[in-house]
Each structure stands twice: as structure tokens, then as C-alpha cells.
Motif scaffolding. Structure first.
Motif, PDB file in Angstrom:
ATOM      1  N   LEU A 106       0.865  -1.176   0.000  1.00 17.01           N
ATOM      2  CA  LEU A 106       0.000   0.000   0.000  1.00 17.01           C
ATOM      3  C   LEU A 106       0.901   1.225   0.000  1.00 17.01           C
ATOM      4  O   LEU A 106       1.751   1.378   0.880  1.00 17.01           O
ATOM      5  N   SER A 107       0.731   2.101  -1.005  1.00 14.41           N
ATOM      6  CA  SER A 107       1.615   3.257  -1.136  1.00 14.41           C
ATOM      7  C   SER A 107       1.072   4.469  -0.400  1.00 14.41           C
ATOM      8  O   SER A 107      -0.138   4.647  -0.257  1.00 14.41           O
ATOM      9  N   TYR A 115       6.438   9.346   6.946  1.00 17.10           N
ATOM     10  CA  TYR A 115       5.780   9.801   8.179  1.00 17.10           C
ATOM     11  C   TYR A 115       4.314   9.371   8.174  1.00 17.10           C
ATOM     12  O   TYR A 115       3.796   8.818   9.158  1.00 17.10           O
ATOM     13  N   MET A 116       3.656   9.607   7.049  1.00 17.10           N
ATOM     14  CA  MET A 116       2.249   9.246   6.926  1.00 17.10           C
ATOM     15  C   MET A 116       2.056   7.733   7.009  1.00 17.10           C
ATOM     16  O   MET A 116       1.100   7.245   7.641  1.00 17.10           O
ATOM     17  N   ALA A 117       2.944   6.965   6.395  1.00 12.11           N
ATOM     18  CA  ALA A 117       2.826   5.510   6.439  1.00 12.11           C
ATOM     19  C   ALA A 117       2.938   4.993   7.867  1.00 12.11           C
ATOM     20  O   ALA A 117       2.182   4.095   8.280  1.00 12.11           O
ATOM     21  N   ASN A 118       3.868   5.534   8.634  1.00 13.87           N
ATOM     22  CA  ASN A 118       4.039   5.093  10.014  1.00 13.87           C
ATOM     23  C   ASN A 118       2.838   5.448  10.875  1.00 13.87           C
ATOM     24  O   ASN A 118       2.340   4.625  11.654  1.00 13.87           O
ATOM     25  N   VAL A 119       2.382   6.688  10.763  1.00 11.28           N
ATOM     26  CA  VAL A 119       1.214   7.102  11.544  1.00 11.28           C
ATOM     27  C   VAL A 119      -0.006   6.274  11.161  1.00 11.28           C
ATOM     28  O   VAL A 119      -0.764   5.809  12.023  1.00 11.28           O
ATOM     29  N   VAL A 174       5.146  -6.564   9.666  1.00 14.34           N
ATOM     30  CA  VAL A 174       4.600  -5.461   8.878  1.00 14.34           C
ATOM     31  C   VAL A 174       5.792  -4.581   8.518  1.00 14.34           C
ATOM     32  O   VAL A 174       6.447  -4.016   9.400  1.00 14.34           O
ATOM     33  N   TYR A 175       6.071  -4.473   7.221  1.00 13.06           N
ATOM     34  CA  TYR A 175       7.298  -3.833   6.740  1.00 13.06           C
ATOM     35  C   TYR A 175       6.960  -2.495   6.084  1.00 13.06           C
ATOM     36  O   TYR A 175       6.060  -2.421   5.233  1.00 13.06           O
ATOM     37  N   ALA A 213       5.726   2.975   1.397  1.00 13.06           N
ATOM     38  CA  ALA A 213       4.766   1.882   1.252  1.00 13.06           C
ATOM     39  C   ALA A 213       4.801   1.003   2.486  1.00 13.06           C
ATOM     40  O   ALA A 213       5.824   0.897   3.167  1.00 13.06           O
ATOM     41  N   VAL A 214       3.674   0.388   2.771  1.00 12.96           N
ATOM     42  CA  VAL A 214       3.571  -0.656   3.786  1.00 12.96           C
ATOM     43  C   VAL A 214       3.374  -1.971   3.039  1.00 12.96           C
ATOM     44  O   VAL A 214       2.545  -2.062   2.118  1.00 12.96           O
TER      45      VAL A 214
END
Length: 395
Positions: free
Chosen positions: A107-108, A113-117, A235-236, A250-251
Motif C-alpha cells: 500500500l503506497s 511519516y504518513m505511512a508510520n502514523v 509489517v514492513y 509503502a507498507v
């Protein structure tokens, strides 16, 4: 005005403690050699670890993507902004980095920062306990706070302390959260032990590999691939503004985890998708990273790292034992660290001073960030300047 006066007083306090930050203006593309604030410098400040930010193929990919998809996405991913470029990037990433889990999906995001939050707030919540390494990045810290979980901080890389905390927990859902490569120390998290603890306690292990993706592991697939870890508990998270030379993140996880993020991650749902041209350029970057050129650049970077480690071990100050492109030299107090950064700057070398709250009080440091774009002549220039500064000579 009273409100402005309170801010001025706060700024004056930052000045008195040597903690005010200042921006510099880059007038050329991010590279080892740049023009900054009107001067030619050798930069040791960026996270462009493979030297790809100014690569002609990526500049061409941005232009091609803009020609094909336009300048912006026009909406959130769920309301018209999810382009073929985004979809193709996610499919490529799942295949490239998803070997640690069955049924991988990516998931992009617009930023790391946004991906982590997004990840932490979607996976954690009230009734969840989240275990965070003491030196995690600010984005993980903020994601933990926003999740409303019970947050417990374990000492940096101390798996024994973490094990005791997990043993004492009766939380139904647990998350262990860590950087893969720590951004200010350059060391790698003890991921094999962390994963064993996650599996023993039925916890998620969330790994932010911002500084490992593209650099570590076979074909640059990151720290999880380097350690050959595999588990549905993983979860990477990887970012594209560092070694990949572009922007975004990305996650990557089991498809069920990703579907949950699509449904519940507010930082994904309620924001405009990144420009498709950026996703198109990231796909081009992945081709470079996993190909022969990427391997050549990683090999050169490894040689630069070893040379820098030897240089810093011979200095007056305290190097951190890092085998990555992040090579810190701990000075201690803010004023001395700022003065040393200024001395390097006078030599035409951008070696940034890192101070609290980015690092703990008393551990202010010079953060030397290496790139495959650097040459051994650049390192010789850095070493000569360090020798002059240590000897107290004129900068």
C-alpha cells in the motif's frame, strides 16, 4: 502582542541552548556535489544513499509520468486518485519485498511519516499495548501517541527488557515497533530476536526500514530480506525519499493487513494521493535498485562506509559503531557540535549538527551521511578537514 511575545521568548530560549534549526537553500539537484546558499559544497547531509536523486533515468521517468498522468492525482486513493502508476508500483513492491509473508500486498503513501502514523493508528488502539524502542523515529513516536494504545518504551535494542515487559502484559493485542536502521546511530535493530518475541507473544512486529531499503539485503530489498526473516507477524514499511531517490513510502504485509489499512487508516483514507508521476518514477527507481547498477552502487557505498569507519575511529571524538551509510561522530554538547559543523562548512563540507530532541541530551553529534555518489577523493577531503580541525588549525 502577547501571543507573539511568548513565541519570541521561546525562540530566544532555543537560541540560548543552541537548539534553533535553520534551513539551507539547495540551488542544484541533490547530489554529492551541490550548490547551497550560493556556494559549491560536498554534501554529507542527505539520505540519498545510492546517489539516485539526480539520476537522469528518474528525472526522465518523472517527466514521462507527468506527460501520461498530469501533475496531480486529483483526489484521495478511494476517490479517483488511485492511478495505474500507483497500482503498478504496489504490485511490483509486493513481489520485490514481500518474500517474508504469504499473500503479500503493498500500500503506497505520500510520505514515510504518513505511512508510520497510518499503520500504528490502524493496528493499535484502546486496549492495545504498543512497545516502542527508545530511539525510534519521531513518526513512530507520534503514531504511537495518536493510536491511543498503552505505549511502553523499552531501552534501545534491549530485547531482554522487552521480553520482561511482554511477559508482564495481558493485553489482547500487542505491537512491537522499531526502526530497521536507526536514523541517528546507523545501527540495525535486533530483528531476529524481536520477531521471535513477537511470535511467542502473538504480537505484530512493525519495522520502519526507511534507512535500509535499497541499501541492505539481496538486490537492496531491505533489512528483513538481509536477515531472511519470514512471518505473518511482520509489517514492513519502506520509504522512497532516501536510497530510492524519489518520494513516498509503502507498507508491505499480508493482504489482510493491507486491506485493514485501506479500510481503517485515516492518514491513507483522508488525504490526496501522491502525484502519479512520482509513483511512476519510483517504479523506475526499483528497476535501478534491483539491477546491476544498483549492485555496483551498493558495493561502492560499502567500500566508502569501511573507509569512513576507519577514519572516525582515529578521531578525538566518539564514533558510533555503524556498518551503514549513517556514520555519526558524537561530540556531546550543543555549542561544540555547532562550532565543529561551522568549521566543516568553512571547508566547503556540509556535515550537519544533530542536537536534542532528535538525539538524547548530551549526545549531540555530527551525522556524516554517505552516498554512492561520493568518491574516495571526497572522503580524503573530509579526512583532511577533520585532521585540521582536531589539530586546531585554521579552517
Amino acid at each position: 502582542m502577547y501571543l507573539l511575545d511568548t513565541l519570541r521568548e521561546g525562540l530566544a530560549e532555543l537560541d540560548s541552548r543552541g537548539l534553533r534549526r535553520h534551513r539551507r537553500i539547495a540551488e542544484t539537484a541533490c547530489a554529492a556535489h551541490m550548490r547551497v546558499d550560493g556556494r559549491e559544497i560536498v554534501g554529507f547531509a542527505s539520505n540519498d544513499y545510492l546517489g539516485l536523486a539526480a539520476h537522469p533515468a528518474l528525472a526522465a521517468a518523472v517527466a514521462e509520468g507527468a506527460e501520461r498522468y498530469g501533475a496531480g492525482s486529483g483526489g484521495s486513493h478511494l476517490l479517483g486518485g488511485h492511478s495505474r502508476a500507483h497500482a503498478q508500483l504496489e504490485q511490483t513492491l509486493a513481489a520485490f519485498c514481500g518474500g517474508f509473508v504469504d499473500a503479500p500486498r503493498a500500500l503506497s503513501f505520500c510520505t514515510g511519516y504518513m505511512a508510520n502514523v497510518a499503520t500504528l493508528t490502524a493496528l493499535a488502539g484502546r486496549g492495545t499495548t504498543l512497545y516502542s524502542d527508545a530511539l525510534n523515529h519521531a513518526s513512530l513516536i507520534d503514531g504511537a501517541r495518536l493510536s491511543r494504545a498503552d505505549v511502553q518504551i523499552y531501552p534501545h535494542a534491549d530485547t531482554d527488557a522487552l521480553a520482561a515487559m511482554l511477559d508482564a502484559s495481558d493485553a489482547g493485542v500487542k505491537l512491537i515497533v522499531t526502526d530497521g536502521v536507526f536514523s541517528m546511530d546507523g545501527n540495525v535493530a535486533p530483528l531476529a530476536t524481536l520477531l521471535a518475541l513477537a511470535e511467542r507473544h502473538g504480537a505484530w512486529l512493525v519495522v520502519d526500514d526507511a534507512h535500509g531499503f535499497g541499501v541492505l539485503g539481496p538486490q537492496g530489498r531491505g533489512v528483513v530480506a538481509e536477515l531472511a526473516l519470514r512471518s505473518p507477524h511482520l509489517v514492513y514499511i519502506c520509504t522512497f525519499g532516501k536510497a530510492a531517490g524519489v518520494a513516498g513510502a509503502a507498507v508491505i504485509a499480508h493482504e489482510t493487513v493491507i486491506e485493514w489499512l485501506v479500510q481503517r487508516a485515516r492518514a491513507y483514507i483522508f488525504t490526496t494521493a501522491s502525484p502519479p508521476a512520482v509513483a511512476h518514477a519510483v517504479s523506475a527507481s526499483l528497476e535501478l535498485i534491483r539491477g546491476d547498477e544498483g549492485e555496483t552502487r551498493r558495493a561502492h557505498l560499502r567500500a566508502l562506509i569501511e573507509r569512513t569507519r576507519a577514519m572516525l575511529r582515529a578521531s578525538h571524538w566518539q564514533p558510533v559503531d555503524s556498518h551503514t551509510a549513517i556514520q555519526p561522530l558524537v561530540i556531546g554538547d550543543n555549542e561544540t557540535t555547532l562550532a565543529l559543523a561551522a568549521r566543516f562548512d568553512a571547508e566547503g563540507l556540509w556535515v550537519p549538527a544533530i542536537r536534542p530532541p532528535t538525539v538524547p541530551v548530551g549526545t549531540s553529534r555530527l551525522r556524516i551521511s554517505l552516498s554512492a555518489g561520493h568518491s574516495f577523493d571526497d572522503l580524503a577531503r573530509l579526512e583532511n578537514a577533520l585532521s585540521r580541525i582536531e589539530a586546531g588549525g585554521n579552517a
